[in-house]
Write a protein that holds these residues in place. Structure first.
Motif, PDB file in Angstrom:
ATOM      1  N   THR A  29     -88.454 -65.348 -80.352  1.00 56.55           N
ATOM      2  CA  THR A  29     -89.674 -64.931 -81.049  1.00 56.55           C
ATOM      3  C   THR A  29     -90.851 -65.855 -80.784  1.00 56.55           C
ATOM      4  O   THR A  29     -91.998 -65.435 -80.899  1.00 56.55           O
ATOM      5  CB  THR A  29     -89.442 -64.889 -82.564  1.00 56.55           C
ATOM      6  N   GLY A  30     -90.586 -67.117 -80.477  1.00 59.24           N
ATOM      7  CA  GLY A  30     -91.667 -68.084 -80.355  1.00 59.24           C
ATOM      8  C   GLY A  30     -92.246 -68.493 -81.692  1.00 59.24           C
ATOM      9  O   GLY A  30     -93.220 -69.259 -81.748  1.00 59.24           O
ATOM     10  N   GLY A  31     -91.640 -68.011 -82.779  1.00 61.55           N
ATOM     11  CA  GLY A  31     -92.141 -68.313 -84.118  1.00 61.55           C
ATOM     12  C   GLY A  31     -91.077 -68.928 -85.003  1.00 61.55           C
ATOM     13  O   GLY A  31     -89.963 -69.237 -84.552  1.00 61.55           O
ATOM     14  N   HIS A  45     -83.999 -73.505 -75.071  1.00 58.66           N
ATOM     15  CA  HIS A  45     -84.504 -74.874 -74.936  1.00 58.66           C
ATOM     16  C   HIS A  45     -85.355 -75.095 -73.697  1.00 58.66           C
ATOM     17  O   HIS A  45     -86.171 -76.021 -73.657  1.00 58.66           O
ATOM     18  CB  HIS A  45     -83.348 -75.890 -74.954  1.00 58.66           C
ATOM     19  N   TYR A  46     -85.206 -74.219 -72.676  1.00 58.38           N
ATOM     20  CA  TYR A  46     -85.958 -74.478 -71.446  1.00 58.38           C
ATOM     21  C   TYR A  46     -86.663 -73.248 -70.878  1.00 58.38           C
ATOM     22  O   TYR A  46     -87.757 -73.372 -70.325  1.00 58.38           O
ATOM     23  CB  TYR A  46     -85.012 -75.049 -70.382  1.00 58.38           C
ATOM     24  N   ARG A  47     -86.080 -72.073 -71.053  1.00 55.83           N
ATOM     25  CA  ARG A  47     -86.650 -70.884 -70.415  1.00 55.83           C
ATOM     26  C   ARG A  47     -88.086 -70.632 -70.851  1.00 55.83           C
ATOM     27  O   ARG A  47     -88.911 -70.164 -70.077  1.00 55.83           O
ATOM     28  CB  ARG A  47     -85.802 -69.655 -70.727  1.00 55.83           C
ATOM     29  N   ASN A  48     -88.382 -70.929 -72.118  1.00 60.53           N
ATOM     30  CA  ASN A  48     -89.745 -70.721 -72.611  1.00 60.53           C
ATOM     31  C   ASN A  48     -90.701 -71.829 -72.168  1.00 60.53           C
ATOM     32  O   ASN A  48     -91.913 -71.666 -72.229  1.00 60.53           O
ATOM     33  CB  ASN A  48     -89.731 -70.628 -74.140  1.00 60.53           C
ATOM     34  N   ARG A  49     -90.129 -72.950 -71.751  1.00 57.02           N
ATOM     35  CA  ARG A  49     -90.890 -74.091 -71.253  1.00 57.02           C
ATOM     36  C   ARG A  49     -91.924 -74.622 -72.257  1.00 57.02           C
ATOM     37  O   ARG A  49     -92.936 -75.197 -71.876  1.00 57.02           O
ATOM     38  CB  ARG A  49     -91.578 -73.736 -69.919  1.00 57.02           C
ATOM     39  N   LEU A 107     -93.546 -76.284 -79.363  1.00 54.93           N
ATOM     40  CA  LEU A 107     -93.101 -75.596 -80.570  1.00 54.93           C
ATOM     41  C   LEU A 107     -92.587 -76.583 -81.611  1.00 54.93           C
ATOM     42  O   LEU A 107     -92.806 -76.409 -82.816  1.00 54.93           O
ATOM     43  CB  LEU A 107     -92.005 -74.588 -80.226  1.00 54.93           C
ATOM     44  N   THR A 108     -91.920 -77.624 -81.141  1.00 57.10           N
ATOM     45  CA  THR A 108     -91.408 -78.635 -82.067  1.00 57.10           C
ATOM     46  C   THR A 108     -92.544 -79.302 -82.822  1.00 57.10           C
ATOM     47  O   THR A 108     -92.461 -79.488 -84.051  1.00 57.10           O
ATOM     48  CB  THR A 108     -90.596 -79.692 -81.302  1.00 57.10           C
ATOM     49  N   GLU A 109     -93.592 -79.652 -82.127  1.00 55.39           N
ATOM     50  CA  GLU A 109     -94.730 -80.288 -82.794  1.00 55.39           C
ATOM     51  C   GLU A 109     -95.368 -79.344 -83.810  1.00 55.39           C
ATOM     52  O   GLU A 109     -95.776 -79.771 -84.905  1.00 55.39           O
ATOM     53  CB  GLU A 109     -95.763 -80.751 -81.760  1.00 55.39           C
ATOM     54  N   SER A 110     -95.453 -78.060 -83.479  1.00 49.58           N
ATOM     55  CA  SER A 110     -96.001 -77.085 -84.427  1.00 49.58           C
ATOM     56  C   SER A 110     -95.108 -76.967 -85.657  1.00 49.58           C
ATOM     57  O   SER A 110     -95.590 -76.877 -86.790  1.00 49.58           O
ATOM     58  CB  SER A 110     -96.140 -75.713 -83.752  1.00 49.58           C
ATOM     59  N   MET A 132     -86.810 -73.195 -87.442  1.00 50.19           N
ATOM     60  CA  MET A 132     -86.813 -73.396 -86.004  1.00 50.19           C
ATOM     61  C   MET A 132     -85.381 -73.267 -85.514  1.00 50.19           C
ATOM     62  O   MET A 132     -84.481 -73.977 -85.973  1.00 50.19           O
ATOM     63  CB  MET A 132     -87.381 -74.751 -85.603  1.00 50.19           C
ATOM     64  N   TYR A 133     -85.169 -72.349 -84.579  1.00 50.57           N
ATOM     65  CA  TYR A 133     -83.837 -72.017 -84.088  1.00 50.57           C
ATOM     66  C   TYR A 133     -83.868 -72.126 -82.566  1.00 50.57           C
ATOM     67  O   TYR A 133     -84.520 -71.334 -81.891  1.00 50.57           O
ATOM     68  CB  TYR A 133     -83.486 -70.594 -84.530  1.00 50.57           C
ATOM     69  N   VAL A 134     -83.135 -73.096 -82.026  1.00 52.20           N
ATOM     70  CA  VAL A 134     -83.104 -73.353 -80.587  1.00 52.20           C
ATOM     71  C   VAL A 134     -81.729 -72.984 -80.048  1.00 52.20           C
ATOM     72  O   VAL A 134     -80.712 -73.333 -80.643  1.00 52.20           O
ATOM     73  CB  VAL A 134     -83.400 -74.833 -80.280  1.00 52.20           C
TER      74      VAL A 134
END
Length: 268
Positions: free
Chosen positions: A139-141, A157-161, A166-169, A182-184
């Motif tokens: 989702t990116g959210g 963890h990597y495909r979205n690059r 996202l972690t900082e957000s 947050m789900y990785v």
């Protein structure tokens, strides 16, 4: 009347969970890293492939994933949307039985092998004791799922690059009127293949051991949300009864309130 909002344990409004598939040797390094930073996750395993090639052997599973969740991923990792229902039932139930004999607890979740699922599969899963299943579409959210059997993660963890962005957000999120998850997800062997262990190491160092985050496995999130929805509020919301065995925390008129398992709490 009392205004009530769900919170995570101890009044927190952010939760972090990880989800990794296939039970490869690289899980050893990943689990150690997660343990070092107090991060919890779920590991989806194929019981029929233990010890094959670079997969963790059966005798190491219980100790390796202690403190995390062992979850189903089918026995042999077929593309289940192409399988007859008889094979689907076999793949899930046999996987559950073998994993439960190792873990010592009921296995109630899974991730779809090869990301393969359809509506019919989702309808069958509850009858097979599966309460949630993770998909591969991100989702990116940071929203909570509205369909536990089509649980979409925040990101691979990597495909979205953009994991660290996202972690900082996620870490900066500070509006307590919302819940943030947050789900990785991914495969631990990808860190070897891509030669980028520093990515997950940086992530864990930034996101781990923070007082404002609940670190949970997939099934812990499911159980907690379901416990909240089982709460029995009076019509005026002046008191609430918790029929579950586990405590639930809410925000009532801006105050964090713990409702112990089997207890009734006055809110006004």
């Amino acid at each position: 009347m009392t205004k009530v909002l769900m919170t995570f344990p101890h009044g927190k409004f952010k939760v972090l969970t990880l989800s990794y598939d296939d039970g490869r040797y690289a899980d050893r390094r990943l689990v150690q890293l997660m343990n070092d930073y107090g991060i919890k996750g779920t590991f989806h395993l194929n019981s029929g492939l233990f010890g094959a090639k670079d997969r963790v052997p059966r005798e190491d599973i219980a100790e390796l994933f202690r403190g995390h969740e062992i979850s189903a991923h089918t026995v042999t990792h077929p593309t289940i949307a192409r399988c007859p229902k008889e094979q689907l039932v076999h793949e899930i139930m046999e996987d559950r039985m073998e994993l439960e004999s190792i873990a010592g607890y009921t296995v109630r979740g899974m991730s779809y092998p090869n990301g393969s699922f359809n509506k019919a599969i989702k309808e069958i899963l509850p009858m097979l004791g599966i309460e949630y299943s993770r998909v591969t579409e991100s989702t990116g959210g940071f929203g909570m799922p509205d369909d536990w059997h089509e649980w979409k993660p925040t990101c691979h963890h990597y495909r979205n690059r953009n994991l660290l962005h996202l972690t900082e957000s996620f870490l900066a999120a500070n509006k307590s009127q919302y819940l943030y998850m947050m789900y990785v997800w991914g495969h631990s062997y990808e860190f070897d293949n891509d030669n980028n262990w520093e990515l997950i190491e940086t992530f864990c160092a930034r996101a781990g051991r923070r007082d404002d985050i609940w670190y949970a496995t997939n099934i812990e999130i499911v159980d907690y949300v379901k416990s909240f929805h089982r709460l029995q509020f009076s019509a005026s919301r002046s008191f609430v009864y918790n029929p579950s065995a586990s405590p639930v925390w809410i925000q009532a008129n801006g105050k964090i309130v713990e409702i112990g398992g089997g207890s009734e709490v006055q809110l006004t």
